[in-house]
Design a protein around this motif. Sequence first.
Motif, short mmCIF file in Angstrom:
data_model
loop_
_atom_site.label_atom_id
_atom_site.label_comp_id
_atom_site.label_asym_id
_atom_site.label_seq_id
_atom_site.Cartn_x
_atom_site.Cartn_y
_atom_site.Cartn_z
N MET A 103 0.84 -1.20 0.00
CA MET A 103 0.00 0.00 0.00
C MET A 103 0.88 1.26 0.00
N VAL A 104 0.69 2.09 -1.02
CA VAL A 104 1.56 3.25 -1.24
C VAL A 104 0.92 4.52 -0.68
N PRO A 105 1.62 5.25 0.21
CA PRO A 105 1.04 6.44 0.84
C PRO A 105 1.36 7.75 0.12
N GLN A 106 0.51 8.75 0.34
CA GLN A 106 0.72 10.12 -0.11
C GLN A 106 0.81 10.26 -1.63
N VAL A 107 0.05 9.46 -2.34
CA VAL A 107 0.07 9.49 -3.81
C VAL A 107 -0.56 10.78 -4.33
N ILE A 108 0.13 11.43 -5.29
CA ILE A 108 -0.44 12.62 -5.93
C ILE A 108 -0.39 12.53 -7.46
N SER A 109 0.20 11.44 -7.99
CA SER A 109 0.31 11.35 -9.45
C SER A 109 0.25 9.90 -9.92
N GLY A 132 -1.74 -1.48 -4.04
CA GLY A 132 -2.84 -0.55 -3.82
C GLY A 132 -2.30 0.78 -3.33
N ILE A 133 -3.17 1.72 -3.07
CA ILE A 133 -2.73 3.04 -2.61
C ILE A 133 -3.55 3.54 -1.43
N MET A 134 -2.95 4.48 -0.70
CA MET A 134 -3.70 5.27 0.26
C MET A 134 -4.31 6.45 -0.51
N VAL A 135 -5.58 6.71 -0.27
CA VAL A 135 -6.21 7.92 -0.83
C VAL A 135 -6.30 8.91 0.31
N GLU A 136 -5.33 9.83 0.34
CA GLU A 136 -5.27 10.79 1.44
C GLU A 136 -4.91 12.19 0.96
N THR A 137 -4.90 12.36 -0.37
CA THR A 137 -4.67 13.69 -0.94
C THR A 137 -5.79 14.00 -1.92
N PRO A 138 -6.20 15.28 -2.04
CA PRO A 138 -7.20 15.65 -3.04
C PRO A 138 -6.73 15.29 -4.45
N ALA A 139 -5.42 15.30 -4.69
CA ALA A 139 -4.90 14.94 -6.01
C ALA A 139 -5.26 13.50 -6.36
N ASP A 161 -5.29 12.77 6.92
CA ASP A 161 -4.61 13.66 5.97
C ASP A 161 -5.57 14.21 4.93
N LEU A 162 -6.49 13.39 4.45
CA LEU A 162 -7.43 13.87 3.44
C LEU A 162 -8.22 15.06 3.97
N THR A 163 -8.59 15.01 5.24
CA THR A 163 -9.34 16.11 5.86
C THR A 163 -8.47 17.36 5.95
N GLN A 164 -7.24 17.20 6.42
CA GLN A 164 -6.39 18.39 6.59
C GLN A 164 -6.01 19.03 5.26
N PHE A 188 -16.84 14.23 2.61
CA PHE A 188 -17.81 13.21 2.22
C PHE A 188 -17.93 13.08 0.70
N LYS A 189 -17.95 14.20 0.00
CA LYS A 189 -18.09 14.16 -1.46
C LYS A 189 -16.90 13.47 -2.12
N GLN A 190 -15.71 13.66 -1.54
CA GLN A 190 -14.53 13.00 -2.09
C GLN A 190 -14.57 11.49 -1.83
N LEU A 191 -14.99 11.11 -0.65
CA LEU A 191 -15.10 9.68 -0.32
C LEU A 191 -16.09 9.01 -1.26
N SER A 192 -17.23 9.66 -1.46
CA SER A 192 -18.27 9.11 -2.32
C SER A 192 -17.77 8.91 -3.75
N ARG A 193 -17.08 9.91 -4.26
CA ARG A 193 -16.57 9.84 -5.63
C ARG A 193 -15.58 8.68 -5.80
N VAL A 194 -14.67 8.54 -4.86
CA VAL A 194 -13.65 7.49 -4.96
C VAL A 194 -14.28 6.10 -4.89
N ILE A 195 -15.23 5.91 -3.98
CA ILE A 195 -15.89 4.61 -3.87
C ILE A 195 -16.62 4.28 -5.16
#
Length: 238
Positions: A103-109, A132-139, A161-164, A188-195
């Motif tokens: 699982m890869v953290p802090q992915v932006i690209s 897989g990846i961590m989803v913790e950035t808006p990118a 991190d996603l919140t901050q 919430f909107k970001q979580l929904s989109r990713v799922i």
Amino acid sequence: IAEGGKHPLKFVKEGKMQDYVKLIHKGVKKIAHYFDEIWIRTSDIRSDEYRHLEGAPQKVEGNPMLGDHGVRFSLKHKDIMSAEIEAIKKVAEENPHKKFGVMVPQVISLQEVQETKRIAAELGIPKNVVVGIMVETPAAVQIIEDICKEGINFISFGTNDLTQYTLAIDRGNESVQYLYNELSLAVFKQLSRVIRECKSYKVETSICGQAGSKKEMVEFLVKQGIDSLSVNADMAKE
């Protein structure tokens, strides 16, 4: 890593990467003994963390949360990334009936995912190891469809991190803590989109961190169709 007493950079400097492989292998093997499937996050050490470890950088960045850590650090020091994946590979080969996720953290690209997969392929990871990846950035949220198309198997939300990053709030700054809200509509909107995107590509979704123990968050995520939840032990029964 913390129990080993040495910062990953110490192993690089000494040219003793096989010692680092052995350290990670030993730790992961102990945990894997108790589970049929585990996801292992590659190292994510900020400059203000683990400064007591031998060989740790003593200079703290101005804003460590936004600094050189996560996958950007690992790909800058590919010896570290390769060693960690090699250790996971060894545990997986010793346990062919079990499943493992890198699982890869802090992915932006997309390039970060591609480079990680290339390293894993060069090391010859067995079939019971997936990426897989961590989803913790808006990118990561914005490019999640492209990342899914790249061929990942799972994602895990890092809501702290996603919140901050979404709310532009330093979660370590007490003066703005009153604005920090994991239940924000923007989050919430970001979580929904990713799922939704992950479901369309059959990519497994999960969540880690404190937010998964909040009833409002759990109710929302279940309604969105998340595959699994990580909760604090004292909240599991409820």
